[in-house]
Design a protein around this motif. Structure first.
Motif, PDB file in Angstrom:
ATOM      1  N   CYS A  43       0.779  -1.272  -0.055  1.00 13.12           N
ATOM      2  CA  CYS A  43      -0.016   0.046   0.158  1.00 13.12           C
ATOM      3  C   CYS A  43       0.694   1.340   0.024  1.00 13.12           C
ATOM      4  O   CYS A  43       0.268   2.294  -0.035  1.00 13.12           O
ATOM      5  N   ALA A  44       2.243   0.994   0.211  1.00 15.64           N
ATOM      6  CA  ALA A  44       2.954   2.421   0.440  1.00 15.64           C
ATOM      7  C   ALA A  44       2.446   3.233   1.244  1.00 15.64           C
ATOM      8  O   ALA A  44       2.029   3.133   2.556  1.00 15.64           O
ATOM      9  N   THR A  45       2.340   4.538   0.925  1.00 15.34           N
ATOM     10  CA  THR A  45       1.811   5.681   1.650  1.00 15.34           C
ATOM     11  C   THR A  45       0.400   5.975   1.951  1.00 15.34           C
ATOM     12  O   THR A  45      -0.241   6.726   2.496  1.00 15.34           O
ATOM     13  N   GLY A  46      -0.304   4.718   1.293  1.00 13.61           N
ATOM     14  CA  GLY A  46      -1.841   4.605   1.688  1.00 13.61           C
ATOM     15  C   GLY A  46      -2.700   4.996   0.526  1.00 13.61           C
ATOM     16  O   GLY A  46      -4.140   4.791   0.842  1.00 13.61           O
ATOM     17  N   GLU A  47      -2.439   6.089  -0.412  1.00 16.77           N
ATOM     18  CA  GLU A  47      -3.314   6.476  -1.428  1.00 16.77           C
ATOM     19  C   GLU A  47      -4.247   5.722  -1.959  1.00 16.77           C
ATOM     20  O   GLU A  47      -5.335   5.759  -1.949  1.00 16.77           O
ATOM     21  N   GLU A  48      -3.869   4.295  -2.266  1.00 13.13           N
ATOM     22  CA  GLU A  48      -4.564   3.360  -3.017  1.00 13.13           C
ATOM     23  C   GLU A  48      -5.582   2.817  -1.905  1.00 13.13           C
ATOM     24  O   GLU A  48      -6.491   2.551  -2.491  1.00 13.13           O
ATOM     25  N   ALA A  49      -5.145   2.656  -0.753  1.00 11.55           N
ATOM     26  CA  ALA A  49      -5.891   2.064   0.351  1.00 11.55           C
ATOM     27  C   ALA A  49      -7.032   2.983   0.500  1.00 11.55           C
ATOM     28  O   ALA A  49      -8.409   2.570   0.472  1.00 11.55           O
ATOM     29  N   ARG A  61       8.418   1.194   6.952  1.00 19.06           N
ATOM     30  CA  ARG A  61       7.536   1.477   8.440  1.00 19.06           C
ATOM     31  C   ARG A  61       7.441   3.159   8.065  1.00 19.06           C
ATOM     32  O   ARG A  61       6.177   3.566   8.442  1.00 19.06           O
ATOM     33  N   PRO A  62       8.062   4.045   7.486  1.00 18.27           N
ATOM     34  CA  PRO A  62       7.875   5.404   7.540  1.00 18.27           C
ATOM     35  C   PRO A  62       6.699   5.423   6.382  1.00 18.27           C
ATOM     36  O   PRO A  62       5.728   6.300   6.659  1.00 18.27           O
ATOM     37  N   ALA A  63       6.375   4.773   5.361  1.00 17.97           N
ATOM     38  CA  ALA A  63       5.375   4.973   4.518  1.00 17.97           C
ATOM     39  C   ALA A  63       4.058   4.579   5.273  1.00 17.97           C
ATOM     40  O   ALA A  63       3.097   5.335   5.102  1.00 17.97           O
ATOM     41  N   LEU A  64       4.163   3.437   6.009  1.00 17.51           N
ATOM     42  CA  LEU A  64       2.886   3.096   6.857  1.00 17.51           C
ATOM     43  C   LEU A  64       2.515   4.158   7.674  1.00 17.51           C
ATOM     44  O   LEU A  64       1.335   4.486   8.023  1.00 17.51           O
ATOM     45  N   GLU A  65       3.541   4.790   8.551  1.00 20.05           N
ATOM     46  CA  GLU A  65       2.944   6.177   9.100  1.00 20.05           C
ATOM     47  C   GLU A  65       2.531   7.165   8.394  1.00 20.05           C
ATOM     48  O   GLU A  65       1.478   7.676   8.912  1.00 20.05           O
ATOM     49  N   ALA A  66       2.919   7.179   7.235  1.00 20.87           N
ATOM     50  CA  ALA A  66       2.319   8.265   6.327  1.00 20.87           C
ATOM     51  C   ALA A  66       0.797   7.882   5.980  1.00 20.87           C
ATOM     52  O   ALA A  66      -0.107   8.847   6.020  1.00 20.87           O
TER      53      ALA A  66
END
Length: 263
Positions: A104-110, A133-138
């Motif tokens: 999901c990377a930084t979450g935009e697609e989720a 981990r930084p991507a999930l935090e974002a």
């Protein structure tokens, strides 16, 4: 250790470790990221590769690719909404619509999946998985810069009502947040419930993996789909025979249906 002092055998050993650990294939992209992460490499215990080891975790944070955006691959998203979801919804029974963004990377697609689910007219949930981990935090913070380039260039005008947009930033509206969850996971072993997901989106992840890694991830994702569920892949991702996948329709590229292995 400066980049010029990084010995080729050491780099090769790290690449082999990443292939075994997370299925990463050797590539110019990976090599360049490893060179930029050179100070991390001398600490790596090559005989104890684990996504939970702090040094390996830091390296995974540094080398994973995090390119994504809202409604990325808009044509595929529109096809999923207009043709696939209407087929899935009548078959769900009493449970919620369950969608997964794998890688999901930084979450935009989720969050894109959340917007689609919220408009489907029934209970729903979305889960995002990634190693970085930084991507999930974002992804959890879900506060994104508008650009340039325009981060919302593929978002249909009507769907922007699901976003709070102000002062050069945007974020999903509060109503979406309780049903979207993120966690750190290795897609080689993502710990997803068997046959529970109605649709899984995994775009531009497999292209960075070895052939063995791609097949292993696809097996995991197919097992997580309920029979008849949809798998959304990149246009160049061609699942091999025998995994229990069939094209959703001969005229639709990149969307697959879970079927019996011989179907």
């Amino acid at each position: 250790m400066p980049q010029t002092a990084l010995a080729a055998p050491a780099l090769g050993a790290v690449q082999q470790g990443l292939a075994a650990l997370a299925g990463f294939a050797e590539s110019d992209v990976l090599r360049n990221r490893l060179l930029r992460a050179a100070p991390l490499l001398p600490r790596l215990p090559l005989d104890r590769a684990s996504i939970d080891h702090p040094d390996w975790a830091a390296l995974l944070d540094a080398v994973t690719v995090q390119e994504t955006r809202m409604f990325r691959a808009a044509a595929q998203i529109a096809t999923f909404r207009e043709l696939v979801l209407p087929t899935l919804l009548p078959t769900l029974g009493d449970g919620p619509l369950s969608l997964v963004s794998a890688g999901c990377a930084t979450g935009e697609e989720a969050w894109t999946l959340a917007i689609l689910a919220a408009g489907a007219g029934r209970d729903w949930q979305v889960e995002g998985l990634d190693l970085c981990r930084p991507a999930l935090e974002a992804a959890v913070a879900a506060r994104y810069h508008l650009g340039p380039p325009d981060a919302l260039r593929e978002v249909p005008e009507a769907d922007r009502a699901w976003l709070d947009i102000a002062d050069g930033w945007f974020e999903p509206v509060a109503a979406l947040r309780p049903r979207v969850h993120f966690r750190r996971a290795n897609l080689l072993a993502p710990d997803l419930p068997a046959a529970a997901a109605d649709a899984i989106l995994c775009r531009n992840v497999l292209i960075y993996m070895t052939e063995e890694g791609r097949v292993a991830v696809l097996r995991q994702l197919v097992a997580a789909l309920r029979p008849g569920g949809a798998l959304l892949l990149g246009p160049t991702d061609r699942p091999p025979p025998g995994l229990g996948l069939a094209p959703w329709h001969r005229d639709i590229i990149g969307i697959w249906r879970r079927v019996d292995a011989d179907g």
